[in-house]
Scaffold this motif. Sequence first.
Motif, PDB file in Angstrom:
ATOM      1  N   LYS A 321      11.058   7.107  -2.698  1.00  0.00           N
ATOM      2  CA  LYS A 321      11.768   6.869  -1.256  1.00  0.00           C
ATOM      3  C   LYS A 321      11.388   5.351  -1.027  1.00  0.00           C
ATOM      4  O   LYS A 321      12.327   4.519  -0.650  1.00  0.00           O
ATOM      5  CB  LYS A 321      11.433   7.620  -0.176  1.00  0.00           C
ATOM      6  N   LEU A 322      10.333   4.863  -1.402  1.00  0.00           N
ATOM      7  CA  LEU A 322      10.011   3.195  -1.216  1.00  0.00           C
ATOM      8  C   LEU A 322      10.599   2.504  -2.093  1.00  0.00           C
ATOM      9  O   LEU A 322      11.492   1.414  -1.626  1.00  0.00           O
ATOM     10  CB  LEU A 322       8.448   3.092  -1.543  1.00  0.00           C
ATOM     11  N   ALA A 323      10.900   2.990  -3.386  1.00  0.00           N
ATOM     12  CA  ALA A 323      11.919   2.069  -4.211  1.00  0.00           C
ATOM     13  C   ALA A 323      13.322   2.261  -3.891  1.00  0.00           C
ATOM     14  O   ALA A 323      14.223   1.289  -3.950  1.00  0.00           O
ATOM     15  CB  ALA A 323      11.611   2.932  -5.630  1.00  0.00           C
ATOM     16  N   VAL A 324      13.780   3.400  -3.372  1.00  0.00           N
ATOM     17  CA  VAL A 324      15.071   3.725  -3.142  1.00  0.00           C
ATOM     18  C   VAL A 324      15.396   2.680  -1.783  1.00  0.00           C
ATOM     19  O   VAL A 324      16.537   2.384  -1.500  1.00  0.00           O
ATOM     20  CB  VAL A 324      15.350   4.951  -2.804  1.00  0.00           C
ATOM     21  N   GLY A 325      14.518   2.650  -0.640  1.00  0.00           N
ATOM     22  CA  GLY A 325      14.897   1.960   0.489  1.00  0.00           C
ATOM     23  C   GLY A 325      15.774   2.396   1.300  1.00  0.00           C
ATOM     24  O   GLY A 325      16.536   1.353   1.865  1.00  0.00           O
ATOM     25  N   GLY A 326      16.093   3.574   1.369  1.00  0.00           N
ATOM     26  CA  GLY A 326      17.242   4.128   2.018  1.00  0.00           C
ATOM     27  C   GLY A 326      18.762   4.153   1.511  1.00  0.00           C
ATOM     28  O   GLY A 326      19.799   4.204   2.037  1.00  0.00           O
ATOM     29  N   LYS A 327      18.869   3.385   0.222  1.00  0.00           N
ATOM     30  CA  LYS A 327      19.925   2.868  -0.077  1.00  0.00           C
ATOM     31  C   LYS A 327      20.564   4.572  -1.029  1.00  0.00           C
ATOM     32  O   LYS A 327      21.727   4.215  -1.478  1.00  0.00           O
ATOM     33  CB  LYS A 327      19.930   2.028  -1.325  1.00  0.00           C
ATOM     34  N   ALA A 328      19.844   5.483  -1.271  1.00  0.00           N
ATOM     35  CA  ALA A 328      20.685   6.622  -1.848  1.00  0.00           C
ATOM     36  C   ALA A 328      19.725   7.842  -1.412  1.00  0.00           C
ATOM     37  O   ALA A 328      18.730   7.633  -0.716  1.00  0.00           O
ATOM     38  CB  ALA A 328      20.274   6.404  -3.433  1.00  0.00           C
ATOM     39  N   GLU A 329      20.566   8.955  -1.684  1.00  0.00           N
ATOM     40  CA  GLU A 329      19.940  10.429  -1.267  1.00  0.00           C
ATOM     41  C   GLU A 329      18.724  10.687  -2.047  1.00  0.00           C
ATOM     42  O   GLU A 329      18.897  10.497  -3.360  1.00  0.00           O
ATOM     43  CB  GLU A 329      20.863  11.385  -1.413  1.00  0.00           C
ATOM     44  N   VAL A 330      17.632  10.975  -1.782  1.00  0.00           N
ATOM     45  CA  VAL A 330      16.247  11.704  -2.274  1.00  0.00           C
ATOM     46  C   VAL A 330      16.190  12.853  -2.042  1.00  0.00           C
ATOM     47  O   VAL A 330      15.812  13.301  -0.970  1.00  0.00           O
ATOM     48  CB  VAL A 330      15.260  10.692  -2.325  1.00  0.00           C
ATOM     49  N   HIS A 331      16.255  13.804  -3.057  1.00  0.00           N
ATOM     50  CA  HIS A 331      16.074  15.279  -2.815  1.00  0.00           C
ATOM     51  C   HIS A 331      14.784  15.639  -3.594  1.00  0.00           C
ATOM     52  O   HIS A 331      14.322  14.898  -4.452  1.00  0.00           O
ATOM     53  CB  HIS A 331      17.326  16.215  -3.303  1.00  0.00           C
ATOM     54  N   PHE A 332      14.216  16.751  -3.039  1.00  0.00           N
ATOM     55  CA  PHE A 332      13.194  17.171  -3.668  1.00  0.00           C
ATOM     56  C   PHE A 332      13.135  18.617  -4.158  1.00  0.00           C
ATOM     57  O   PHE A 332      13.555  19.661  -3.430  1.00  0.00           O
ATOM     58  CB  PHE A 332      11.977  17.223  -2.670  1.00  0.00           C
ATOM     59  N   TYR A 333      12.456  19.092  -5.355  1.00  0.00           N
ATOM     60  CA  TYR A 333      12.239  20.552  -5.722  1.00  0.00           C
ATOM     61  C   TYR A 333      10.944  20.582  -6.360  1.00  0.00           C
ATOM     62  O   TYR A 333      10.692  19.800  -7.126  1.00  0.00           O
ATOM     63  CB  TYR A 333      13.371  20.989  -6.799  1.00  0.00           C
ATOM     64  N   GLY A 334      10.105  21.394  -5.934  1.00  0.00           N
ATOM     65  CA  GLY A 334       8.549  21.484  -6.103  1.00  0.00           C
ATOM     66  C   GLY A 334       8.233  22.904  -6.209  1.00  0.00           C
ATOM     67  O   GLY A 334       8.750  23.861  -5.558  1.00  0.00           O
ATOM     68  N   ARG A 335       7.175  23.304  -7.261  1.00  0.00           N
ATOM     69  CA  ARG A 335       6.363  24.649  -7.130  1.00  0.00           C
ATOM     70  C   ARG A 335       5.129  24.003  -7.013  1.00  0.00           C
ATOM     71  O   ARG A 335       4.565  22.766  -7.325  1.00  0.00           O
ATOM     72  CB  ARG A 335       6.709  25.034  -8.348  1.00  0.00           C
ATOM     73  N   THR A 336       4.306  25.041  -6.263  1.00  0.00           N
ATOM     74  CA  THR A 336       2.914  24.415  -6.235  1.00  0.00           C
ATOM     75  C   THR A 336       1.922  25.609  -6.273  1.00  0.00           C
ATOM     76  O   THR A 336       2.384  26.627  -6.801  1.00  0.00           O
ATOM     77  CB  THR A 336       2.905  23.731  -4.592  1.00  0.00           C
ATOM     78  N   GLY A 337       0.649  25.487  -6.210  1.00  0.00           N
ATOM     79  CA  GLY A 337      -0.252  26.351  -6.188  1.00  0.00           C
ATOM     80  C   GLY A 337      -0.445  26.976  -7.780  1.00  0.00           C
ATOM     81  O   GLY A 337      -0.807  28.171  -7.904  1.00  0.00           O
TER      82      GLY A 337
END
Lengths: 355, 182
Positions: A321-337
């Motif tokens: 997100k820091l790199a994108v600086g609001g210029k593109a959509e940033v989505h997330f997929y994660g697994r944890t534990g």
Amino acid sequence: MSDKDKKVLITGNEVIAEAAIRAGCRFYAGYPITPQNELTAYMSRHMPEAGGVFIQAESELAAISMVFGAACVGERALTSSSSPGISLKQEGISYLAGCRLPAVIVNMSRGGPGLGNIAPGQADYFQSTRGGGHGDYRTIVLAPNCGQEFFDLTRLAFDLADEYRMPVLILGDGVLGQMAEPVKLKPGIKYEPAHQKKEWALTGNKTGKPKIIRSLYLGQGVLEKHNLELKKLYDKIEQEDVRSESFYVDDSEVVLVAFGISSRICKKVMQEARKEGVKVGMIRPITLWPYPYEIISRAAAKKVKFLVVEMNMGQMIEDVKLAVGGKAEVHFYGRTGGEMPQEKDIMEKIKQVIK
Amino acid sequence: MYKKIICAGFGGQGIMVMGKLLARAAMDEKKEVVWMPSYGAEVRGGTAHSKVVISDTQIASGLFLKPDDCIIMNRPSFLKFENLVAKGGTVIINSSLINDELKREDVKVIRIPATETAGELGNSKVANMVALGAYQGVSGLVSLNSLCDALKLVLPLHRHGLIDINIQALKKGAELVNECSS
């Protein structure tokens, strides 16, 4: 080893140990923890054979402090652990950074917080990339994703540590540590005693000029001056030592961003998606600090959507997100534990992102 | 070719070595391979399995949940994996320790008395090699020679005295399969 140039079938943990010895490391101290025990076990046999020192320390803190001592006398020194153990080592890592001492630390990370579990995890991203211990400092963080890279980047880790006189972290996970893959072991460098090449090392004062290694800077403005020197060093590293790998970024609708084992799963997803005509690309940071902000920023300017895939609840996504600086959509997929992202679930998420 | 294999049993049966030997033999036949161990905090006596991927082309992650083929050495592992094996796959069952029948029509089942056979050879610890030999015999995935040659690379030096009996066990396993199918 006799099989110098042939490929061997070796686990990630073991190959780091072998690479370290071949990089001229002659000091290892560690304390057992799953899933990195094969590294310590390998060192216990092979480090003495190489004429080096292997110590099973009484604790993680003792191990990193022993590494601190070895670094003071200019030896290439290594310690390794997994997440809870790396937390314990943070005091020593901060001191290494403060004292400008080179050392390599391996984290085969597992599920957390606390003791968590012994399954693979990537939840130590924040800890790894933001210094980890107290104070204003950074560590270089290398994130290999296969056995061969473990070998190559271990050598690099020692070189960078010596070049910049700072601790370098190798961040793997339980899968990469325990998985065995074919690796070409490249010939080692000739071991040279430290006093021949590190003029700052405490190897006996032959000149009459005192050498001092310390992280305590009392007095008005003295510490700030030291901090600013460190900052200058970190700025230089951010300019010169960013490493990453990109695929199809110029011809993508969705760009996956992933490191370590997640990046291998993502690469497969990318290949399968492209077979189906879905334009998926990928950026894989190899150094997590310094981070490849610029590559991501350039891709953001091309109207792609980003999907960050991690084995945590969303940590590297903050750098994206820091790199994108609001210029593109940033989505997330994660697994944890300690759970792993599955290819079909990532594919499903890509389809949602495109809609 | 992209083959996913699971070797499963309990800690102490040589489940890790079994998978590693298969991977190493395939690697020496110029295949791409990945080997992945899985065991709990207890090493001896607990359930254990190792996963192997063998491929003609570069292997992406090497991670999988459902194997194409499975070599099963004890009953808890049988119960865990019997329904996970992919349709059309091959299942080698150590009938010395598993009485259950695999109630599936869509996989090839080979029952081998691996533990008994190993005992007859003089060391029940090579049951893993009898089963692996049987898998070689039925799958032809790697050659028997490659498996035998890989032993000296996979077994630690202090176990090299046991190479001969391991070779006998691999060969016996392959023979047993041929007897079953002829």
